[in-house]
Design an enzyme around this catalytic site. Structure first.
Site, PDB file in Angstrom:
ATOM      1  N   SER A  22       0.852  -1.207   0.000  1.00 19.59           N
ATOM      2  CA  SER A  22       0.000   0.000   0.000  1.00 19.59           C
ATOM      3  C   SER A  22       0.880   1.247   0.000  1.00 19.59           C
ATOM      4  O   SER A  22       1.997   1.218   0.543  1.00 19.59           O
ATOM      5  CB  SER A  22      -0.863   0.023   1.263  1.00 19.59           C
ATOM      6  OG  SER A  22      -1.560   1.253   1.369  1.00 19.59           O
TER       7      SER A  22
ATOM      8  N   TYR B 232      -2.024  -1.138  10.320  1.00 21.33           N
ATOM      9  CA  TYR B 232      -2.093  -1.314   8.865  1.00 21.33           C
ATOM     10  C   TYR B 232      -0.841  -0.757   8.191  1.00 21.33           C
ATOM     11  O   TYR B 232      -0.198  -1.417   7.377  1.00 21.33           O
ATOM     12  CB  TYR B 232      -3.347  -0.608   8.337  1.00 21.33           C
ATOM     13  CG  TYR B 232      -3.543  -0.722   6.835  1.00 21.33           C
ATOM     14  CD1 TYR B 232      -4.180  -1.836   6.290  1.00 21.33           C
ATOM     15  CD2 TYR B 232      -3.096   0.281   5.968  1.00 21.33           C
ATOM     16  CE1 TYR B 232      -4.367  -1.951   4.918  1.00 21.33           C
ATOM     17  CE2 TYR B 232      -3.274   0.176   4.605  1.00 21.33           C
ATOM     18  CZ  TYR B 232      -3.914  -0.938   4.080  1.00 21.33           C
ATOM     19  OH  TYR B 232      -4.090  -1.051   2.719  1.00 21.33           O
TER      20      TYR B 232
HETATM   21  N1  LIG Z   1      -8.646  -0.329  -2.005  1.00 23.90           N
HETATM   22  C1  LIG Z   1      -7.612   0.470  -1.810  1.00 23.90           C
HETATM   23  O1  LIG Z   1      -7.703   1.674  -2.048  1.00 23.90           O
HETATM   24  C2  LIG Z   1      -6.296  -0.110  -1.345  1.00 23.90           C
HETATM   25  C3  LIG Z   1      -5.182   0.743  -1.283  1.00 23.90           C
HETATM   26  C4  LIG Z   1      -3.951   0.229  -0.908  1.00 23.90           C
HETATM   27  C5  LIG Z   1      -3.830  -1.128  -0.623  1.00 23.90           C
HETATM   28  N2  LIG Z   1      -4.933  -1.932  -0.681  1.00 23.90           N
HETATM   29  C6  LIG Z   1      -4.738  -3.364  -0.388  1.00 23.90           C
HETATM   30  O2  LIG Z   1      -5.374  -4.157  -1.379  1.00 23.90           O
HETATM   31  C7  LIG Z   1      -5.733  -5.408  -0.811  1.00 23.90           C
HETATM   32  C8  LIG Z   1      -7.202  -5.694  -1.142  1.00 23.90           C
HETATM   33  O3  LIG Z   1      -8.012  -4.759  -0.447  1.00 23.90           O
HETATM   34  P1  LIG Z   1      -9.387  -4.186  -1.024  1.00 23.90           P
HETATM   35  O4  LIG Z   1      -9.321  -2.723  -0.915  1.00 23.90           O
HETATM   36  O5  LIG Z   1      -9.704  -4.803  -2.327  1.00 23.90           O
HETATM   37  O6  LIG Z   1     -10.394  -4.691   0.143  1.00 23.90           O
HETATM   38  P2  LIG Z   1     -11.700  -5.582   0.153  1.00 23.90           P
HETATM   39  O7  LIG Z   1     -12.645  -5.177  -0.920  1.00 23.90           O
HETATM   40  O8  LIG Z   1     -12.174  -5.530   1.574  1.00 23.90           O
HETATM   41  O9  LIG Z   1     -11.164  -7.051  -0.160  1.00 23.90           O
HETATM   42  C9  LIG Z   1     -10.443  -7.774   0.798  1.00 23.90           C
HETATM   43  C10 LIG Z   1     -10.372  -9.229   0.348  1.00 23.90           C
HETATM   44  O10 LIG Z   1      -9.631  -9.970   1.327  1.00 23.90           O
HETATM   45  C11 LIG Z   1     -10.397 -11.112   1.726  1.00 23.90           C
HETATM   46  N3  LIG Z   1     -10.147 -11.429   3.121  1.00 23.90           N
HETATM   47  C12 LIG Z   1     -10.297 -10.616   4.192  1.00 23.90           C
HETATM   48  N4  LIG Z   1      -9.996 -11.275   5.324  1.00 23.90           N
HETATM   49  C13 LIG Z   1      -9.627 -12.533   4.945  1.00 23.90           C
HETATM   50  C14 LIG Z   1      -9.205 -13.677   5.663  1.00 23.90           C
HETATM   51  N5  LIG Z   1      -9.093 -13.683   6.992  1.00 23.90           N
HETATM   52  N6  LIG Z   1      -8.924 -14.802   4.961  1.00 23.90           N
HETATM   53  C15 LIG Z   1      -9.051 -14.836   3.600  1.00 23.90           C
HETATM   54  N7  LIG Z   1      -9.444 -13.778   2.886  1.00 23.90           N
HETATM   55  C16 LIG Z   1      -9.734 -12.640   3.549  1.00 23.90           C
HETATM   56  C17 LIG Z   1     -11.848 -10.697   1.507  1.00 23.90           C
HETATM   57  O11 LIG Z   1     -12.667 -11.835   1.304  1.00 23.90           O
HETATM   58  P3  LIG Z   1     -13.836 -12.264   2.307  1.00 23.90           P
HETATM   59  O12 LIG Z   1     -14.367 -11.054   2.985  1.00 23.90           O
HETATM   60  O13 LIG Z   1     -14.795 -12.959   1.380  1.00 23.90           O
HETATM   61  O14 LIG Z   1     -13.180 -13.203   3.272  1.00 23.90           O
HETATM   62  C18 LIG Z   1     -11.737  -9.884   0.228  1.00 23.90           C
HETATM   63  O15 LIG Z   1     -11.755 -10.739  -0.901  1.00 23.90           O
HETATM   64  C19 LIG Z   1      -5.460  -5.314   0.681  1.00 23.90           C
HETATM   65  O16 LIG Z   1      -4.224  -5.937   0.972  1.00 23.90           O
HETATM   66  C20 LIG Z   1      -5.362  -3.810   0.918  1.00 23.90           C
HETATM   67  O17 LIG Z   1      -4.564  -3.488   2.023  1.00 23.90           O
HETATM   68  C21 LIG Z   1      -6.151  -1.460  -1.023  1.00 23.90           C
END
Ligand SMILES: NC(=O)c1ccc[n+]([C@@H]2O[C@H](COP(=O)([O-])OP(=O)(O)OC[C@H]3O[C@@H](n4cnc5c(N)ncnc54)[C@H](OP(=O)(O)O)[C@@H]3O)[C@@H](O)[C@H]2O)c1
Length: 252
Positions: free
Chosen positions: A148, A162
């Site tokens: 991130s 985080y």
């Molecule tokens: N969106 C942004 O702006 C952003 C920016 C920087 C970095 N990121 C990074 O991108 C990655 C994805 O995040 P996102 O924004 O797409 O969030 P999201 O929509 O909440 O997706 C998170 C994913 O992780 C899975 N997950 C959560 N807890 C889990 C567990 N205990 N075991 C297995 N799977 C699990 C969830 O599946 P279930 O809920 O079905 O378990 C979901 O598929 C993360 O590492 C985040 O830190 C995101």
């Protein structure tokens, strides 16, 4: 050089492929011809998401909870029962917790470090036999960690665990790249900026926030998929331990 960026015929695992950035990545890999497994906690959600992505190619559900060692081991055991090799591992599953410093809880610290950092290390470790088998068959395997921009510079939120987990993940990427580079397993990270997901919704982003982004927009699926395809393919064979910001210039 026509297949320089090809992932066709490869086997991929995308953790957190049921939502947000992981779903974008999984769709990109599926559409480009990789047989792609997605991990999420709910059997139903995971099955539905894989079914939805199957209209673009081969996508299979691999439900499991990666926040525990037992969950990590179960996911790899389930994958081993289906595949002899793993060409692309995308460690994307992640969560966020934020609270004022005085109220920050131990649970908010441990749960985020466990999922965003510890599980990436142990899932990669347990996947090594499959990654090594991919190297034997295809000369290269790729591990891509989704970090991130919050791990590159301190952001506005009080999400202490985080940001520490993501900075740690970027450094872990270098440690693994150094150890595994000689084995032709290339390990790199992507540091996303704002992408639409459950973690970051455009609805909740005040327009002023986009002033922090030189490209003046959120990321779209092509932005993240382009970086993942690059790092998964022969084109990135000489790139190891890199942390590539895909953030519209937010780190500048
Ligand atoms: N969106 C942004 O702006 C952003 C920016 C920087 C970095 N990121 C990074 O991108 C990655 C994805 O995040 P996102 O924004 O797409 O969030 P999201 O929509 O909440 O997706 C998170 C994913 O992780 C899975 N997950 C959560 N807890 C889990 C567990 N205990 N075991 C297995 N799977 C699990 C969830 O599946 P279930 O809920 O079905 O378990 C979901 O598929 C993360 O590492 C985040 O830190 C995101």
């Amino acid at each position: 050089m026509s297949d320089l960026f090809s992932v066709k015929g490869k086997v991929a695992l995308v953790t957190g492929g049921t939502s947000g950035i992981g779903q974008m990545i999984a769709r990109g890999l599926v559409e480009n011809g990789a047989r792609t497994y997605i991990v999420g906690r709910s059997v139903q959600t995971c099955t539905d998401a894989a079914k939805e992505l199957s209209q673009y190619g081969e996508c299979l559900p691999l439900p499991g909870d990666l926040s525990t060692m037992a969950g990590v081991e179960a996911v790899i055991a389930a994958l081993c029962a289906k595949e002899k090799q793993l060409d692309i591992l995308v460690n994307n599953a992640g969560a966020m917790y934020d609270a004022p410093l005085d109220e920050f809880t131990e649970e908010g610290w441990d749960s985020i470090i466990d999922l965003n950092l510890k599980s990436v290390f142990f899932l990669s470790q347990k996947a090594l036999p499959l990654l090594r088998a991919a190297v034997a068959a295809n000369e290269q395997a790729s591990v891509i960690n989704i970090g991130s921009v919050g791990g590159l510079r301190v952001g506005p939120k009080e999400n202490y665990s985080y940001q520490a987990a993501k900075a740690g993940l970027h450094h872990l990427t270098g440690s693994l790249a150094k150890r595994l580079g000689p084995e032709n397993i290339i390990v790199n990270a992507i540091a996303p900026g704002f992408f639409e997901s459950r973690l970051t919704s455009a609805k909740d982003l005040p327009p002023a926030v986009l002033q922090m982004v030189p490209r003046r927009r959120m990321g779209n699926p092509d932005d993240i998929v382009g970086a993942v395809i690059y790092l998964s393919s022969r084109a990135a064979s000489f790139v190891a331990g890199a942390v590539i910001p895909v953030s519209g210039g937010m780190t500048l």
